[in-house]
Design a protein around this motif. Structure first.
Motif, PDB file in Angstrom:
ATOM      1  N   TYR A   1      -6.643  -1.306   1.552  1.00  0.00           N
ATOM      2  CA  TYR A   1      -5.435  -1.735   2.252  1.00  0.00           C
ATOM      3  C   TYR A   1      -4.823  -2.987   1.646  1.00  0.00           C
ATOM      4  O   TYR A   1      -3.680  -3.342   1.946  1.00  0.00           O
ATOM      5  N   ARG A  32       0.812  -1.211   0.000  1.00  0.00           N
ATOM      6  CA  ARG A  32       0.000   0.000   0.000  1.00  0.00           C
ATOM      7  C   ARG A  32       0.846   1.263   0.000  1.00  0.00           C
ATOM      8  O   ARG A  32       0.600   2.176  -0.767  1.00  0.00           O
ATOM      9  N   GLN A  62       1.103   1.858  -3.722  1.00  0.00           N
ATOM     10  CA  GLN A  62       0.096   1.057  -4.430  1.00  0.00           C
ATOM     11  C   GLN A  62       0.711   0.166  -5.503  1.00  0.00           C
ATOM     12  O   GLN A  62       0.231   0.073  -6.639  1.00  0.00           O
TER      13      GLN A  62
END
Length: 236
Positions: free
Chosen positions: A117, A42, A51
């Protein structure tokens, strides 16, 4: 990569170079979906991209996946209104993944996009690549109209794609613009514009790609911005 606290600065491609096996491709059988595994990160931390999806390919050949994603919250529950897309195209058959590991970058949109998440990944399709991917990732250099190397924060007119491996490869180039998230939120690519089309890069050589059309418009609009990047990736 970029200015500010520039989270996206250090494009450290998670390619296990020491683990990549060269010259042992077995084209006699279809690649196994079960040989792919994934890890979502993340937050990349300072000077790292957020990401990211690490794709590990235990098949001995380079492969082209088509992946589907389900966004999950901190409890592991699905976020059905969040749409997941990728930068390099592992969800659409554009990314060629070598034996070993490589990264794609995920983009989220829709209600709950800041609550993601983790992701659940499904391999919908997997085929052997037409051409082997790089052992050493292709690199890019921005050039002005005189052929001089310049910053990616300027209005460059050409991108030079370089392949140091001893065999030809094909790649694509993308111009990325990142957002400036609030504290605690992840930074993501809000604009992804292709530069040119499929680029054929010779063994141990380079290929120049002109920045035209939508790419030139994007560079003109975002040059000087705090978080832009130019990335090349193996494709077909």
């Amino acid at each position: 990569m970029e200015r500010r606290r520039t989270r996206v600065a250090g494009w450290v491609v998670a390619v296990s170079l020491a683990a990549i096996l060269v010259g042992v491709t077995d084209w006699s059988s279809d690649p196994a979906k079960s040989a792919l595994s994934f890890a979502y990160q993340r937050e990349g931390g300072d000077n790292r991209i957020s990401q990211t999806l690490t794709i590990k390919n235990a098949n001995t050949e380079s492969v082209v996946p088509v992946l589907a994603f389900t966004a999950l919250d901190r409890n592991g529950d699905p976020l059905p209104r969040v749409h997941v897309r990728t930068v390099f195209g592992s969800d659409s058959g554009r990314l060629v993944v070598p034996y070993g590991t490589f990264l794609d970058i995920l983009r989220f949109s829709g209600a709950g996009e800041h609550q993601v998440y983790d992701v659940r990944v499904t391999v919908e399709r997997l085929v052997a690549a037409k051409r082997r991917a790089n052992v050493h990732p292709v690199t890019v250099e921005e050039l002005d109209s005189t052929g001089r190397a310049v910053s990616k924060f300027t209005r460059f007119t050409t991108v030079r794609v370089t392949n140091i491996d001893p065999y030809p490869v094909t790649a694509r180039v993308a111009y990325l613009v990142y957002d400036q998230p609030a504290e605690g939120e992840t930074q993501q690519a809000v604009s992804v514009t292709p530069i040119g089309g499929l680029v054929h890069v010779p063994a141990g050589g380079s290929a120049d790609v002109k920045v035209t059309g939508a790419a030139a418009t994007a560079v003109g609009r975002y040059s000087g911005g705090p978080a832009v990047s130019v990335k090349a990736y193996n494709s077909q």
